[in-house]
Scaffold this active site. Sequence first.
Site: not given
Length: 216
Positions: A10, A83
Amino acid sequence: MTSRLLLVRHGETEWHAENRYAGVTDVALTARGMAQGADLGAWAARSGVDAVACSPLSRARLTASPAALALGLAVEVQEGLREVDFGWGEGRTIQEMADEDPEAVRRFREDADSGAFPGSEPVARAAARSTEALRDLAHRHQGRSVLVVAHNTLLRIALCELLGLPLGRYRRIFPRLDNGAVTEIEIRGTETALRSLNVPPAPPPAPAPPPPPAGD
């Protein structure tokens, strides 16, 4: 059939400058992070991408959204791409942790699996769920290209698992994935090939110069 997965970390977040472990904390993108998402979207629109998937965390969704919009696709949100939960390390820098417990940081640096931070998600569990999500995408999009936006640690662990490399050494084998950069893998059945690593999305070609004026 072979599936092409384009793995992307990201865009930059508000914790990037201090290198804080974001983990499962939903940290916002910076203006630069939003621009990295826009650049990725422009690149995806001219790169033969057939599908877009991402982690459920907002920093991944916002990075993936410009690509999905440019391609006219819905983003496939995959829980398995979230994550890693860093437990004791969430929201902290490595220096802050070393000041409190230098031995814990030494163990982590030596082997991120056996020396994982207290209360964190086991590396093997993160490897299993991330590779399951990636293999599922590859299976459902056989013969196609899928843009996958996720996270620095999760993707490095997944790469080690898919390529048969030691999970505890993911930090040394893949020191980092840059924000917005593309790592290309191909999955065919149980086999995985690494085609490129940590490549910034190429800018669009410069427009051709105008022709010279016609002579008399």
